[in-house]
Structure formats: structure tokens, C-alpha cells
Design an enzyme around this catalytic site. Structure first.
Site, short mmCIF file in Angstrom:
data_model
loop_
_atom_site.label_atom_id
_atom_site.label_comp_id
_atom_site.label_asym_id
_atom_site.label_seq_id
_atom_site.Cartn_x
_atom_site.Cartn_y
_atom_site.Cartn_z
N THR A 186 14.84 21.97 21.95
CA THR A 186 14.59 22.82 20.79
C THR A 186 14.47 24.29 21.19
O THR A 186 14.27 24.63 22.36
CB THR A 186 13.29 22.42 20.07
N GLU A 238 24.84 21.58 29.76
CA GLU A 238 24.75 21.04 28.39
C GLU A 238 24.36 22.14 27.41
O GLU A 238 24.93 22.24 26.31
CB GLU A 238 23.74 19.90 28.34
#
Length: 380
Positions: free
Chosen positions: A366, A243
């Protein structure tokens, strides 16, 4: 610098993807942004063209190739075209491994053919209102009741959340087992108790449906469990590098396209009686951006090769995601600055890219989480 990781077959496929996007997506994208989601027709067209499920076995209608470079090409070209509403990368790069590697024969027969045709749009529900990037803080519960799982909880920021027909839900199935207490359960559209909240209004990616999901006594068959009970967190950790590489690939390709457009702009736009490209500050800024992207591209392409060979580790994937997304953010910001006031106008692609790209340092983990992962490996 010529890219060497693609063959003639890959390059021909890239041309096909570009033609598809120019005909099926680019002319409609502005309308999709107004309505907050793309059409189902474009998903069906993508499936018919062979842009979905490329690593799904041919016996289930997929492309039958283990060469991930084909789907990275789709991810790159979607980014280059600015068609950010298309959730193909989530479908191909993120969901596919779960449905290929963790499913039983019965599940494969039930889901993979429609996954390949675009009839079944998919999503994965990890993030919750109170967890953010802390996956171990997930509170959504699934309790076994006879031949069913009963799910209760909430998810948020779910890409493809409105249009999805199958959602992989990360649930806590054993509250006392820590990281070994999570499981993945597939929930299908129209299951009683499964509700979608509003299509979230974002500052960018307006054509990408992103939703809140709620589960209230949602009862699904026990046969909707993916893989083994209690191994959900392990499966997530195994698939997150893919991903994150998808985000790195898209971020790099998108920034490269914006830089190309900006170079054309500064050559044509005049100020003080000469093209902007003649100004030293513009040349220096362009040199910095081109160098950053060249270095980023080299590393990302190396990571693509490593992942394709099954060698890419979590730290390297995190490096690629962190570096590429932060570089794209910096480069596109500089490109907008070089456009001056026009860069702030939404009709200019650079403005749309600026808004669409900002989230890349946030979703998929993040930048701070990426640094934490890298730091743990580096420091041992």
C-alpha cells in the site's frame, strides 16, 4: 517531452506489442470481463509472439535478453490498451526473477520452457486473510517430511489465482526464526489438497482472475523448494522493487492514455456554445494533470534505467510506486470529472480506467507501506 530511454529496436517492438493487443486482446476483453478471466489462447499467442519470458535464456525458449525495457514496454502497452485482464506483467516482471535466479537446472528444465510459451501461467501467493501487507505475519506452514514438504494454510487476493499452473507459495518453515524462517515453495496445478476458492468479485479489473487459495496437507517434492530454505523473506525483499516498478510503469502509461483520450473529448464536447477546452477551469485542470504526469514520467523513466543497470534501491522503487499510483488515481479521477455524466458510464474507457486503477495504490504494498519504507531510509 521526448522519451530518450528507448532505441529504434524498442520502438519497433512496441509497435508489434500494440498490433498484438489490437488483434488478440482488445476485441475479446469485454467478453473476458463477463466471464471473469481471459482465455488461455491469448497466453499461448503471447508466447508465440515473444511477449513472455524475455529475460529467460534462449536455451529454455525465452528471449535471452537482460534488457528489462522490453518487458516494461509490454506492461505499458497492456495498460494503455486497457486490457487489464492480461496477467503478463505478473508473469514477466514478478515471477520471472524467481524462476531464473533461484532454480536448479532440473527446475529450469521442468518449468521455464512452458513459462516462455504461455502453456504454464504463474502466480505468487504472499497475502493471507489476516496479514495484508504484513508479510512477516504469514502463517502458512510448510513442514519437511522425508522427501516432501507438507503445506497447510490459506492465501487471498492472488492474481492469476484461478488460471495459474504454478504458484510460488510463501511459507513459514521455521516458526522460531523470525524473518529467517520463511521459504518459497512451488506448487503445481492439481496437487492433492491444493484448492482454489471463488474467483473474487472486484470493483475493477474484472477480467483478471483473482482467487483465494487453500492448502490442506499439500504434499510437494522437496525439489520444489526455490533457492535455500529460510531465505524466502530475503528473496522477496530483493525482488519487490522490480514488482513495484512494474506497477509504477503501468500506472503511468495508463494515466497518460486516459489523459490523451480526455483531451480529445474536451476539444469535441461543447457546453455553453463552445468546446469544453475553451473553459478556463478545463484548461487549468488539464495543465495540472499534464504537469503531474510529465514529472512522474521523468522520474519513472529514470528508475527504469536504474533498475535495468541493477542500481535501483528499495526506497526509490517505493517512491516510484507510491507517486505513480497516487498520481494516476488523481489524474484519472479528474479526467472522469471532465467527462461529466458520461464519465460515469461504463462504455466510456475513462470509467473502466477509474475502476481498474484504484487498486494500484493497494497491491504490491500500500501507499502507506511505501511511505514507511521511504521514511526509514530517509531518516536512517
Amino acid at each position: 517531452m521526448e522519451r530518450t530511454i528507448f532505441s529504434d529496436e524498442h520502438n519497433d517492438f512496441r509497435e508489434m506489442v500494440r498490433d498484438f493487443l489490437e488483434k488478440e486482446a482488445v476485441p475479446h476483453h469485454a467478453d473476458w470481463e463477463k466471464q471473469g478471466h481471459v482465455s488461455r489462447d491469448v497466453w499461448l499467442a503471447a508466447g508465440q509472439t515473444g511477449l513472455l519470458a524475455m529475460d529467460v535464456p534462449e536455451s529454455y525458449g525465452g528471449g535471452g535478453t537482460s534488457d528489462l525495457r522490453f518487458q516494461w514496454i509490454v506492461t505499458e502497452e497492456v495498460a494503455r490498451a486497457g486490457t487489464s485482464g492480461l496477467g503478463f506483467s505478473l508473469h514477466n516482471d514478478v515471477i520471472a526473477p524467481y524462476l531464473i535466479e533461484l532454480t536448479t537446472d532440473e527446475q529450469k528444465q521442468r518449468w521455464l520452457p512452458r513459462f516462455a510459451t504461455g502453456e504454464m501461467i504463474t502466480a505468487i501467493a504472499m497475502t493471507e486473510p489476516g496479514t495484508g501487507s504484513d508479510l512477516q505475519g504469514i502463517q502458512t506452514r510448510a513442514v519437511r517430511d522425508g522427501d516432501d514438504w507438507v503445506i497447510n494454510g490459506q492465501k487471498t487476493f492472488i492474481t492469476n489465482g484461478v488460471m495459474s499452473d504454478l504458484v510460488i507459495v510463501v511459507c513459514k518453515t521455521d516458526p522460531d526464526a523470525g524473518a529467517h524462517g520463511f521459504s518459497l515453495i512451488a506448487v503445481e496445478r492439481d496437487t492433492p489438497g491444493f484448492e482454489r476458492g471463488r474467483n473474487l468479485e472486484k470493483i475493477g479489473m474484472s477480467a483478471q482472475d483473482t482467487a483465494e487459495l487453500s492448502f490442506t496437507d499439500v504434499r510437494v517434492p522437496a525439489t520444489n523448494l526455490l533457492g535455500e530454505e529460510g531465505k524466502g523473506f530475503i528473496y522477496l525483499m530483493q525482488n519487490l522493487p522490480r514488482e513495484r516498478m512494474s506497477i509504477a510503469v503501468g500506472a503511468t502509461a495508463g494515466a497518460e492514455r486516459v489523459l490523451e483520450d480526455t483531451i480529445t473529448y474536451v476539444k469535441e464536447r461543447t457546453a455553453f456554445g463552445k468546446p469544453l477546452a475553451k473553459l478556463q477551469t478545463v484548461r487549468f485542470t488539464s495543465a495540472e494533470m499534464a504537469t503531474k504526469l510529465a514529472v512522474t514520467r521523468t522520474f519513472v523513466d529514470r528508475c527504469i534505467t536504474e533498475l535495468n543497470e541493477g542500481k535501483l534501491g528499495p526506497a526509490d522503487a517505493s517512491m516510484a510506486k507510491y507517486w505513480a499510483s497516487e498520481t494516476a488515481k488523481e489524474v484519472i479521477d479528474s479526467c472522469l470529472q471532465l467527462h461529466g455524466g458520461y464519465g460515469y458510464m461504463k462504455e466510456y474507457p475513462v470509467a473502466k480506467a477509474y475502476l481498474d486503477t484504484r487498486v494500484q495504490t493497494i497491491y504490491g504494498g500500500t501507499t502507506e507501506i511505501m511511505k514507511e519504507i521511504i521514511g526509514r531510509v530517509v531518516l536512517g
